[in-house]
Design a protein around this motif. Structure first.
Motif, mmCIF file in Angstrom:
data_model
loop_
_atom_site.group_PDB
_atom_site.id
_atom_site.type_symbol
_atom_site.label_atom_id
_atom_site.label_comp_id
_atom_site.label_asym_id
_atom_site.label_seq_id
_atom_site.Cartn_x
_atom_site.Cartn_y
_atom_site.Cartn_z
ATOM 1 N N LYS A 1 3.595 59.997 86.267
ATOM 2 C CA LYS A 1 3.398 59.999 84.815
ATOM 3 C C LYS A 1 4.599 60.617 84.118
ATOM 4 C CE LYS A 1 -1.642 59.938 84.816
ATOM 5 N NZ LYS A 1 -2.882 60.687 84.532
ATOM 6 N N GLY A 2 5.173 61.662 84.704
ATOM 7 C CA GLY A 2 6.364 62.289 84.128
ATOM 8 C C GLY A 2 7.552 61.344 84.107
ATOM 9 N N ILE A 3 7.757 60.618 85.194
ATOM 10 C CA ILE A 3 8.874 59.657 85.264
ATOM 11 C C ILE A 3 8.663 58.531 84.253
ATOM 12 C CG2 ILE A 3 10.046 57.941 86.720
ATOM 13 C CD1 ILE A 3 9.345 59.834 89.122
ATOM 14 N N VAL A 4 7.443 57.999 84.175
ATOM 15 C CA VAL A 4 7.142 56.921 83.218
ATOM 16 C C VAL A 4 7.401 57.408 81.798
ATOM 17 C CG1 VAL A 4 5.287 55.506 82.236
ATOM 18 C CG2 VAL A 4 5.525 55.681 84.713
ATOM 19 N N SER A 5 6.952 58.612 81.496
ATOM 20 C CA SER A 5 7.139 59.178 80.161
ATOM 21 C C SER A 5 8.620 59.343 79.826
ATOM 22 C CB SER A 5 6.421 60.534 80.090
ATOM 23 O OG SER A 5 6.690 61.157 78.871
ATOM 24 N N ARG A 6 9.405 59.869 80.756
ATOM 25 C CA ARG A 6 10.851 60.022 80.529
ATOM 26 C C ARG A 6 11.527 58.662 80.353
ATOM 27 N NH1 ARG A 6 9.926 64.061 84.157
ATOM 28 N NH2 ARG A 6 10.667 62.931 85.980
ATOM 29 N N ASN A 7 11.135 57.678 81.161
ATOM 30 C CA ASN A 7 11.727 56.341 81.044
ATOM 31 C C ASN A 7 11.348 55.684 79.724
ATOM 32 O OD1 ASN A 7 13.055 56.513 83.482
ATOM 33 N ND2 ASN A 7 11.502 55.414 84.617
ATOM 34 N N ASP A 8 10.099 55.884 79.273
ATOM 35 C CA ASP A 8 9.666 55.327 77.992
ATOM 36 C C ASP A 8 10.494 55.904 76.846
ATOM 37 O OD1 ASP A 8 7.754 53.698 79.095
ATOM 38 O OD2 ASP A 8 6.050 54.996 78.589
ATOM 39 N N LYS A 9 10.765 57.206 76.907
ATOM 40 C CA LYS A 9 11.577 57.852 75.866
ATOM 41 C C LYS A 9 12.984 57.281 75.874
ATOM 42 C CE LYS A 9 9.059 62.171 75.506
ATOM 43 N NZ LYS A 9 8.519 62.925 76.609
ATOM 44 N N ARG A 10 13.560 57.056 77.056
ATOM 45 C CA ARG A 10 14.920 56.501 77.147
ATOM 46 C C ARG A 10 14.966 55.082 76.575
ATOM 47 N NH1 ARG A 10 15.238 58.013 82.766
ATOM 48 N NH2 ARG A 10 15.674 60.215 82.725
ATOM 49 N N ARG A 11 13.945 54.301 76.854
ATOM 50 C CA ARG A 11 13.917 52.906 76.369
ATOM 51 C C ARG A 11 13.796 52.850 74.857
ATOM 52 N NH1 ARG A 11 11.741 51.451 81.406
ATOM 53 N NH2 ARG A 11 9.617 52.040 80.979
ATOM 54 N N SER A 12 13.109 53.816 74.269
ATOM 55 C CA SER A 12 12.882 53.773 72.830
ATOM 56 C C SER A 12 14.014 54.416 72.025
ATOM 57 C CB SER A 12 11.549 54.442 72.477
ATOM 58 O OG SER A 12 11.590 55.814 72.824
ATOM 59 N N GLU A 13 14.992 55.012 72.700
ATOM 60 C CA GLU A 13 16.113 55.654 71.983
ATOM 61 C C GLU A 13 17.127 54.639 71.527
ATOM 62 O OE1 GLU A 13 17.584 58.588 74.724
ATOM 63 O OE2 GLU A 13 15.974 59.968 74.266
#
Length: 128
Positions: A116-128
């Motif tokens: 869940k932590g990795i998914v959350s970090r990746n989601d933030k990177r994609r939305s930047e």
């Protein structure tokens, strides 16, 4: 069983797993690709593990009959194996994290929280 029936190889075949994995997960119609991508990151130590680099195994897939990890000729083969050995048991729209936990995918009790932590970090990177 998933079979590759395509005369022309997609672009991701010539890329490293880091560069081509998300594209390949979508190509093979893997369900919950963000979570499965996170599994590859976690299982391979960001694509640096010996099993990844020398065995093209992105998901820590283990052959319990032979008591060793599977090895593949190309990293995309581990996606097909993941579909055939793991994801075929998943019943949408059930919670995928719960599915992974229920089948005992990993021995680490914190595995789901790490995903869940990795998914959350990746989601933030994609939305930047």
């Amino acid at each position: 069983m998933v079979h590759i029936v395509n005369e022309e190889q997609p672009d991701f075949f010539s890329k490293s797993p880091q560069e081509g994995l998300m594209e390949a997960l979508e190509y093979y119609e893997v369900k919950h690709p963000q979570i499965v991508y996170a599994q590859a990151v976690l299982e391979t130590g960001h694509f640096k593990s010996d099993l990844c680099l020398n065995g093209n195994n992105l998901f820590g897939l283990y052959n319990s009959k032979k008591h060793r990890y599977y090895t593949f000729d190309h990293w995309t083969e581990s996606i097909v194996a993941y579909l055939n050995y793991v994801q075929y048991r998943y019943k949408p729209p059930n919670d995928y994290y719960k599915f992974l936990s229920d089948i005992g995918y990993a021995e680490d009790p914190n595995y789901i929280n790490k995903l869940k932590g990795i998914v959350s970090r990746n989601d933030k990177r994609r939305s930047e």
